[in-house]
Design an enzyme around this catalytic site. Structure first.
Site, PDB file in Angstrom:
ATOM      1  N   ASP A  12      57.554  27.888  19.079  1.00  0.00           N
ATOM      2  CA  ASP A  12      57.878  27.064  20.225  1.00  0.00           C
ATOM      3  C   ASP A  12      57.855  25.407  19.820  1.00  0.00           C
ATOM      4  OD1 ASP A  12      57.345  29.106  21.842  1.00  0.00           O
ATOM      5  OD2 ASP A  12      55.363  28.436  22.431  1.00  0.00           O
ATOM      6  N   GLY A  38      54.020  33.141  21.874  1.00  0.00           N
ATOM      7  CA  GLY A  38      54.449  34.577  22.389  1.00  0.00           C
ATOM      8  C   GLY A  38      53.421  35.331  22.684  1.00  0.00           C
ATOM      9  N   ASN A  42      49.766  35.724  20.990  1.00  0.00           N
ATOM     10  CA  ASN A  42      48.419  35.156  21.609  1.00  0.00           C
ATOM     11  C   ASN A  42      47.344  36.568  21.801  1.00  0.00           C
ATOM     12  OD1 ASN A  42      49.653  32.852  21.489  1.00  0.00           O
ATOM     13  ND2 ASN A  42      50.012  32.794  23.579  1.00  0.00           N
ATOM     14  N   GLY A 213      43.516  33.618  38.541  1.00  0.00           N
ATOM     15  CA  GLY A 213      43.240  32.154  38.031  1.00  0.00           C
ATOM     16  C   GLY A 213      41.922  31.620  38.451  1.00  0.00           C
ATOM     17  N   GLY A 216      39.060  34.147  39.957  1.00  0.00           N
ATOM     18  CA  GLY A 216      38.335  35.089  38.939  1.00  0.00           C
ATOM     19  C   GLY A 216      39.185  36.106  38.905  1.00  0.00           C
ATOM     20  N   THR A 239      47.113  26.991  29.791  1.00  0.00           N
ATOM     21  CA  THR A 239      48.058  27.816  28.758  1.00  0.00           C
ATOM     22  C   THR A 239      47.111  28.953  28.229  1.00  0.00           C
ATOM     23  OG1 THR A 239      49.274  25.804  28.563  1.00  0.00           O
ATOM     24  CG2 THR A 239      50.070  27.800  27.340  1.00  0.00           C
ATOM     25  N   GLY A 242      45.660  33.771  30.523  1.00  0.00           N
ATOM     26  CA  GLY A 242      45.843  35.253  30.616  1.00  0.00           C
ATOM     27  C   GLY A 242      45.908  36.042  29.505  1.00  0.00           C
ATOM     28  N   ASP A 243      46.545  35.490  28.571  1.00  0.00           N
ATOM     29  CA  ASP A 243      46.493  36.137  27.179  1.00  0.00           C
ATOM     30  C   ASP A 243      45.139  36.379  26.507  1.00  0.00           C
ATOM     31  OD1 ASP A 243      49.149  36.321  27.292  1.00  0.00           O
ATOM     32  OD2 ASP A 243      49.370  34.540  26.259  1.00  0.00           O
ATOM     33  N   SER A 282      43.143  27.773  21.270  1.00  0.00           N
ATOM     34  CA  SER A 282      41.985  27.514  22.097  1.00  0.00           C
ATOM     35  C   SER A 282      41.340  28.892  22.384  1.00  0.00           C
ATOM     36  CB  SER A 282      42.839  27.386  23.587  1.00  0.00           C
ATOM     37  OG  SER A 282      43.177  28.417  24.159  1.00  0.00           O
TER      38      SER A 282
HETATM   39  P1  ATP Z   1      48.701  32.088  32.063  1.00  0.00           P
HETATM   40  O1  ATP Z   1      49.901  32.534  32.415  1.00  0.00           O
HETATM   41  O2  ATP Z   1      48.221  30.714  32.271  1.00  0.00           O
HETATM   42  O3  ATP Z   1      48.066  32.569  30.714  1.00  0.00           O
HETATM   43  P2  ATP Z   1      47.675  34.013  33.978  1.00  0.00           P
HETATM   44  O4  ATP Z   1      48.612  33.706  35.120  1.00  0.00           O
HETATM   45  O5  ATP Z   1      48.233  35.153  33.320  1.00  0.00           O
HETATM   46  O6  ATP Z   1      47.683  32.824  33.107  1.00  0.00           O
HETATM   47  P3  ATP Z   1      45.466  33.534  35.539  1.00  0.00           P
HETATM   48  O7  ATP Z   1      44.836  34.441  36.471  1.00  0.00           O
HETATM   49  O8  ATP Z   1      45.553  32.223  35.869  1.00  0.00           O
HETATM   50  O9  ATP Z   1      46.152  34.418  34.254  1.00  0.00           O
HETATM   51  O10 ATP Z   1      43.873  33.398  34.543  1.00  0.00           O
HETATM   52  C1  ATP Z   1      43.245  34.624  33.707  1.00  0.00           C
HETATM   53  C2  ATP Z   1      41.868  34.487  33.562  1.00  0.00           C
HETATM   54  O11 ATP Z   1      41.562  33.155  33.155  1.00  0.00           O
HETATM   55  C3  ATP Z   1      41.256  34.326  35.170  1.00  0.00           C
HETATM   56  O12 ATP Z   1      41.038  35.519  35.810  1.00  0.00           O
HETATM   57  C4  ATP Z   1      39.857  33.512  34.764  1.00  0.00           C
HETATM   58  O13 ATP Z   1      38.833  34.360  34.494  1.00  0.00           O
HETATM   59  C5  ATP Z   1      40.352  32.556  33.669  1.00  0.00           C
HETATM   60  N1  ATP Z   1      40.743  31.189  34.388  1.00  0.00           N
HETATM   61  C6  ATP Z   1      41.822  30.988  34.743  1.00  0.00           C
HETATM   62  N2  ATP Z   1      42.031  29.546  35.283  1.00  0.00           N
HETATM   63  C7  ATP Z   1      40.595  29.023  35.012  1.00  0.00           C
HETATM   64  C8  ATP Z   1      40.071  27.983  35.412  1.00  0.00           C
HETATM   65  N3  ATP Z   1      40.776  26.838  35.813  1.00  0.00           N
HETATM   66  N4  ATP Z   1      38.710  27.698  35.156  1.00  0.00           N
HETATM   67  C9  ATP Z   1      37.856  28.826  34.389  1.00  0.00           C
HETATM   68  N5  ATP Z   1      38.609  30.055  34.142  1.00  0.00           N
HETATM   69  C10 ATP Z   1      40.066  30.241  34.517  1.00  0.00           C
END
Ligand code: ATP
Length: 294
Positions: A12, A38, A42, A213, A216, A239, A242-243, A282
């Site tokens: 990137d 990618g 990750n 997000g 939870g 960022t 989710g990974d 991270s």
């Molecule tokens: P991304 O695409 O940003 O990698 P995603 O949309 O695939 O994320 P999310 O549902 O946003 O996935 O987040 C995955 C998990 O990360 C959540 O279930 C939660 O446990 C944790 N998480 C996300 N945001 C936060 C936050 N602001 N504070 C603490 N934990 C978080």
């Protein structure tokens, strides 16, 4: 049991600009950063940091692939099944970021789009019944991969991200674990009132993780929905949350933790990840997660 992650590897390139380049214009950028990424990379690093041995399969370009391979190796990911290609560049993204933090991105699939049935057969011949395979939606030939892994008796985990029309063409009933975020669940369920339960009834043999997000996560384990809340942290960069969750979820499940502990550890790891900048950099190590007081 071995875990194979067949997934993307990306470079990137991020350029800070005063404004997005207009047609015909040449603009100077005062800063450029190069990050590896990618979803594939990750998630492999997350699995390794969570304490499991992971084999990554995929492809990079000969000219620019060294950083990707070296990053994986430095994070103890096995790279024996990554092809180095002469005639194509590694997958990459060209990202402009303006002073408001808005971005615009040109994505080039490159080597990530060069998977062939022959290569997939060759990689899968090193795996057998009971091994696990993890997939995301950033490489080509996903339907063939799922079909072959299912035939082999592997446990298939799919994170159908980014969500697009390809996902609808996949044999999702052959997937053992589907890991989706809320938006993906809504889209996949065609905006059902209860996306998780709709997906659960559509795919009765599939366990489903729906991350929410900062709300939870909900997990349908085939019998009931388990919920785990989000830890309250000061988020600086989400960022890769989710990974991190996906990698920790799989690794902890394979290590034999209870479902409740798997959700707790994956939530802790992703909460720690959002307090730090970057994606793979991270992701915390397992000892940090186990000793965390969140
Ligand atoms: P991304 O695409 O940003 O990698 P995603 O949309 O695939 O994320 P999310 O549902 O946003 O996935 O987040 C995955 C998990 O990360 C959540 O279930 C939660 O446990 C944790 N998480 C996300 N945001 C936060 C936050 N602001 N504070 C603490 N934990 C978080």
């Amino acid at each position: 049991m071995k875990i194979l992650n067949f997934g993307s590897l990306n470079l990137d390139y991020t350029y800070q600009v005063d404004h997005f380049v207009r047609p015909g214009e040449t603009e100077s950028s005062v800063s450029r950063t190069l990050n590896v990424g990618g979803k594939g990379l990750n998630q492999s690093i997350a699995i390794a940091k969570a304490g499991s041995k992971v084999y990554h399969a995929g492809a990079v370009g000969k000219e620019d692939g060294a950083l990707l391979l070296n990053t994986l190796k430095a994070n103890h990911v096995n790279t024996d099944h990554i092809r180095v290609l002469d005639d194509v560049a590694s997958g990459n993204a060209f990202i402009q970021v303006d002073p408001h933090g808005e971005n615009c991105i040109v994505l080039y699939g490159g080597a990530n789009r060069s998977m062939t049935k022959g290569f997939i057969d060759e990689v899968l011949s090193d795996f057998s019944r009971g091994d696990w395979i993890l997939l995301q939606n950033e490489i080509n030939e996903l339907a063939y991969l799922i079909h072959k892994a299912h035939e082999l008796g592997m446990t298939i985990v799919l994170n159908p991200s980014p969500m697009n029309e390809v996902i609808r063409t996949l044999p999702l009933q052959e997937v053992s674990y589907l890991i989706v975020n809320k938006e993906e669940a809504e889209e996949l369920s065609e905006h059902a009132d209860h996306p998780l339960m709709e997906l659960a009834s559509r795919y009765p043999d599939t366990k489903i993780v729906m991350t929410l997000g900062s709300a939870g996560v909900d997990y349908w384990n085939g019998k009931e929905v388990l919920h785990h809340g989000c830890y309250n942290v000061k988020a600086v960069d989400t960022t890769g949350a989710g990974d991190t969750f996906t990698g920790y979820f799989i690794s902890c499940l394979m290590q034999g933790y209870s479902e409740a502990d798997v959700l707790r550890l994956a939530s802790t790891a992703s909460a720690i990840a959002v307090t730090r900048n970057g994606a793979s950099a991270s992701i915390p190590e397992i000892y940090e997660v186990l000793s965390s007081h969140l």
